[in-house]
Enzyme design. Sequence first.
Site, PDB file in Angstrom:
ATOM      1  CE1 TYR A   1      -3.276   2.874   0.690  1.00  0.00           C
ATOM      2  CE2 TYR A   1      -3.543   2.086   2.929  1.00  0.00           C
ATOM      3  CZ  TYR A   1      -3.889   2.959   1.925  1.00  0.00           C
ATOM      4  OH  TYR A   1      -4.854   3.921   2.165  1.00  0.00           O
TER       5      TYR A   1
ATOM      6  CE  LYS B   1      -5.653   2.359  -2.280  1.00  0.00           C
ATOM      7  NZ  LYS B   1      -6.085   3.087  -1.084  1.00  0.00           N
TER       8      LYS B   1
END
Lengths: 302, 302, 302, 302
Positions: free
Chosen positions: C136, C163
Amino acid sequence: MALELKGIIPPMITPLTANGDLDEKGLKKLIEHLIAGGVHGIFLLGTNGEAPSLSYALRKELITKACQYIEGRVPVLVGITDTSFSGSLDIAAHSKEAGADAVVVAPPYYLPISQAEMVDYLERLIPQLPLPTMMYNMPSCTKLHLSVETLKKAQELGAVGIKDSSGDMSYFYSLVEAFKETPEFSIIVGTEMFLPETILYGGHGAVAGGANFFPKLFVDLYNASKEANTEEIKKLREQVYYINNTIYRVGQYTSRITKGTKCALSVMDICEDHMAMPLQRFETKEREKVRHYLDQYNSLRV
Amino acid sequence: MALELKGIIPPMITPLTANGDLDEKGLKKLIEHLIAGGVHGIFLLGTNGEAPSLSYALRKELITKACQYIEGRVPVLVGITDTSFSGSLDIAAHSKEAGADAVVVAPPYYLPISQAEMVDYLERLIPQLPLPTMMYNMPSCTKLHLSVETLKKAQELGAVGIKDSSGDMSYFYSLVEAFKETPEFSIIVGTEMFLPETILYGGHGAVAGGANFFPKLFVDLYNASKEANTEEIKKLREQVYYINNTIYRVGQYTSRITKGTKCALSVMDICEDHMAMPLQRFETKEREKVRHYLDQYNSLRV
Amino acid sequence: MALELKGIIPPMITPLTANGDLDEKGLKKLIEHLIAGGVHGIFLLGTNGEAPSLSYALRKELITKACQYIEGRVPVLVGITDTSFSGSLDIAAHSKEAGADAVVVAPPYYLPISQAEMVDYLERLIPQLPLPTMMYNMPSCTKLHLSVETLKKAQELGAVGIKDSSGDMSYFYSLVEAFKETPEFSIIVGTEMFLPETILYGGHGAVAGGANFFPKLFVDLYNASKEANTEEIKKLREQVYYINNTIYRVGQYTSRITKGTKCALSVMDICEDHMAMPLQRFETKEREKVRHYLDQYNSLRV
Amino acid sequence: MALELKGIIPPMITPLTANGDLDEKGLKKLIEHLIAGGVHGIFLLGTNGEAPSLSYALRKELITKACQYIEGRVPVLVGITDTSFSGSLDIAAHSKEAGADAVVVAPPYYLPISQAEMVDYLERLIPQLPLPTMMYNMPSCTKLHLSVETLKKAQELGAVGIKDSSGDMSYFYSLVEAFKETPEFSIIVGTEMFLPETILYGGHGAVAGGANFFPKLFVDLYNASKEANTEEIKKLREQVYYINNTIYRVGQYTSRITKGTKCALSVMDICEDHMAMPLQRFETKEREKVRHYLDQYNSLRV
C-alpha cells in the site's frame, strides 16, 4: 484566419556552438527535421530552449532566424517570460516583427509571487502584447502553480490557451472542466507520458520535448489518440516510455533532460549540443550511452 | 588595504518613481539616512533591491548614482546574479567602473541546478569577475541551498565571504565550524531575529532589511552583541521582534516584506515606495497600518 | 484457487455510532449496498477506514463482523499497518481467523523511514503473515513513496500486488513497465479520476473511495474502461468529476474526503457518519450541502 | 508544590534486548547515569524513545519500571501520543498510577490534521488527562506545526508548557513573545545547537537527545547559558557541535540519530542498543565509528 494551437508543438532546444553563439546550420537542420516529422507548431525559448540563460541579443537572433527558416509552414510560439517587464515586452515586440504567431507567458520567476499578484501582472502585461498570448504553467521553475481562477482571468484578458508542464493530471482534468464552454481555448500538456489521456479526454495537444529528436513518434501518438486507437496507443506509448527510461535517465540532475535531448540531436547529426551557462553538455561517457539507446531504439522499431 | 565585510550592511531597496524610473532624490536621502545610522556597508541589487525585476539600464544607473552619493564612506556591494552569464559579467564590469567594492553572487535562478553544476558555474564565473566576490545563499528564490562544500570551493576560487538568507541557524553553525581556520572569510547572516547569536558565536555581520528604515537599531544591536551585553540585546531584540510582528505582517504574500520596507521609508518621507513589476506598492489601507506601527514604535522607545 | 485482486475494491469507511462503537446495522447495510453495486472486493481498515484511529478491539470487531456479513461473496482485504510490529501481526492473525483473503501493508508511519529500512522491515514482516500480502503506497500519510525497487523486493518476499494512492501517474506507468513480466501482480490505483487510464494501460483495478456511496458508477466505469469504450468513459468520468468537485469539496482540510463520504452514506440512510477521534463529522450546514449535491447528482443522471 | 519543568530533560531512549523486551538492567543504569549527570527531569516515550513502535504492554512496563527506579528524584514526563484516542488515555492513566509527573501530547500522526482539528481534539483530550499536560511540537513526524494560537488554546485548557522540536528558531521567538505574560508556561526546546539562545532569551530548558550519553555536558551548557557566560558557552557549544558532526553523522537516514544515541550508550556499557522494529541497530562498522568518536571526544576534553 484564427490561429489554431493544437497537435504536437515541440519546445525546441536552442542549438549553440562551443563559444555560445547560435548554431545557425544546426538550427536550419533541426527545423527541417521537425517539419518533416509532421509537427503542428514550434515553441521557441521555453524551458528546453534555455531561454532565461540566453542574452536578449541571442534570443532575438534565434527568433529572427527561426521564423525565416520556418517560413510560415507551421505556427511559431515564442516564450517571452522574463523577470524584467520591459525585457518581456521587448522580446514580444521582436517576435511580432519577425513574424511569429503567438507569445507564451509564465510568471516572473525570482521572487515567489501569489495568484493575485500574477493576475495584477497579467492585467498590465497582456494588453501591451502585440500577439496572441498562451499561458505557461511550469511551477518547478517559476514557483507558482497557475490556478484555474488565474487562467480564467487570463482568458478574459485575451489569452488563447494554456501549456501545462506541471505533470499534474488532476489539474488537467480541472482545466478541461473549467474551459469546456470555450473549446477554442487550447489546453496543451507538457508531459509526454500522458499525451494519450490528454488528447482522449479534452486536451488539444502536447508540448513534447522528445519531439525534438523523434517528432514523428509523437505525431503518430497524437493521431492514434485522436482516433482512440487503444492498440496503437499502447505500442507507441511503450516507445515514449523507452525514451523516458533511457535517454532521459542518462546523467544526473534536472538538467539531464535538456542535455540528453541536445545530445541525441547531436548524435543524430542534426545540430551541436553545447549548453548555455550555467550548464555544460554531456561528456563522452554520457554521449556514448545516448548513442547506444538511440541505436537500440532504431533496432527495436524495425 | 583589504576589504572588510562585517557589521550591518542593509540590502538597500531601490527607490522608484511612479513610472518605474529611479527616484534619484529618494536614493540620495536614503543613502544619507543609512550612513547617518552608522551602517558598515551597503548592498545594492539584492532580493530587497528587486534586482531581477529591473532592466539592465536601470540597474546600471542605480549602481552609478549610489556609488557617487556614497563617495567611499562605506563599502558598496552589488548583486550581479542573473540567469544570463553575459548579463552577470556586464553588471560586474559596470560595478567596477562605478567604484563599487565587491560583487555578490547567487545561483542562476530559473532552472533548478545542483551543487556540482553550481561549482562548475563558479569555476567559469569567478575568475572573470573584476571585484572581490561574496557568495549569496537565498534558497527560497534560487532553489539551491549552497552546501558547505560548494562554499569551500568558492573560497578556493577567491570568494571572500557568504551572505546567508536561508534562516537556517544549524547551517550558520556549520559555516562557523567550516571556516574557523580562515576568519577573514566573512559570514554574514540575513535573518534579523538571529543577529545576536550570529555575532556572538562567530558571524561577522548582518544583511538586515529592517536597517533600511531603522539603521541605528541594528547597528546598536550589532554593538551590543559584539559586547555580549545580554540585557541590551534583550531590549533591542524586542524592538526587532516588534518590526517582525507589525510592519512585516502588513499585507499578504512573501513580497509584503519589501513592500512594507519601502512603504515605511515613504511614510518617513525618505523616498517613494513604488515597486518594480510584477509587484505593486501598498494601498492606502496598508499604508495607514504601517504609519500607525511606526508611530507606536517611536512612542514606545521614548 | 488463486486470489484475484482486480476491479473495484472500495476502501470501506468504518461506520461508527455517536459514542465511538461500531454501527453494526450500518455496517450490514453498507456491505449489502457495495455488493449490490457489483464491487469486486472490499478493503477494510485503510485510510478511509480510519484504521489508525481505532482501538485494536474495535478493529478486530470490524474484521469479524464484516467477514461474517460478506460471507465470501467478494474477497476481503484488511489493512494491518501499525507503528507497532506486534500490533500488525496481531491484526493479521485475527484477519486470517475471521476469514479475510489478504492483508494490506504500508510503512509504519511515525518516524520517516528510508526505502532500505522498509525493505528490512518487509523481510521480517512478510514471512510471518498468514495471508497474501498487498502493498500500500500512501506517501501523504506514511511519508515514504515506495520505490519500484522496494516493490520488486516485496514481490520476491511474496507480495501479490500494490495499491497506489500517490496520485502520481508517472509512477503508475513505471509500475506497469516494472511488472509487465508478472501480470498476476495486481496494480491497483487509488485515484478515482485516473481509473480509465489505469485500466486501459495495464492496471488491474481501483480502490475508489467514492465507491462507498456510488459503487455502480465505478463498476460501470471499470467495465467501460475494460472495453475501451471512449464515449462511455467520457460520460462516466464526468460523473466522477462531479463528485470530486462537489461532495469532496464540502468542508475543509484533508479529512473532508472521508467526512464527506460518511456524510453521503448517512444522507442516503445507509449508516451513521460519526468519525473516530481526532475527527468530527460534518455539522448541519455541510450535511445540507452534501444532501443538495446528492439530489442534483440523481436528477442529472435521469 | 507546583511542578517546575525546566533545565535539561533528556528524551530517554528505551533500552531493549535482542528479542525486543525491555532491558531492565540497562534501564536502571541509564537512569542512574542521567541523574548523576544532573538532569532536571526525564522524558519517557518521546520520538527518541521509539514510543509508537512499542506495544502498549511494553510502554506500560517501561513507565512502571522507570518511575520505580527514578523514585521521585526528578520529574518524569511521559509521551502519550497515539493515533488511537483510547490508547492515549490508557497510557495516561497508567502514567498517573505509576507515579509520573506529567504527560506529553503531540498530534495524532497518521492523517494530516489541521490546527482547528487539533484544537477540537485537545478540547476533548486534555480534560480527561489525570496529569499536567505538556504540548509537543514535532512536525517532521506528526505533519502539523502547532501554531501559537493552538498553543494558546491548549494553555487555556490547562497545558503547562511546550516542547518544541521543530528546529525553527523564529518560532521559538514567537513563543517567547506569545507567552511572556505567563512565565510559568514552560518553553522547552529540542534542538541541541540552540540551547544557549533558548535559555538566554526566554526559554526554560532543553529536551536534548545527546544528554542520554553526555548529560553533564548539557547541564553545564544550561548553567553557562543561565549565567550568560559567553566564553563557557562557546567552549561547550563546540562540544555539542562535535557530537552533531560525528556521532549523529554515523550511518544514514533520519533514524541514525536515535541509533547513534543507543549505540553510544552501548559502547559506554550503559545499556543494550537494540531498536524496536522497523529499525535495526548499527552494525559493527558503524559501531566502531561511534566508539572512535567517543574516544576522541574524551581525549579532546582532557
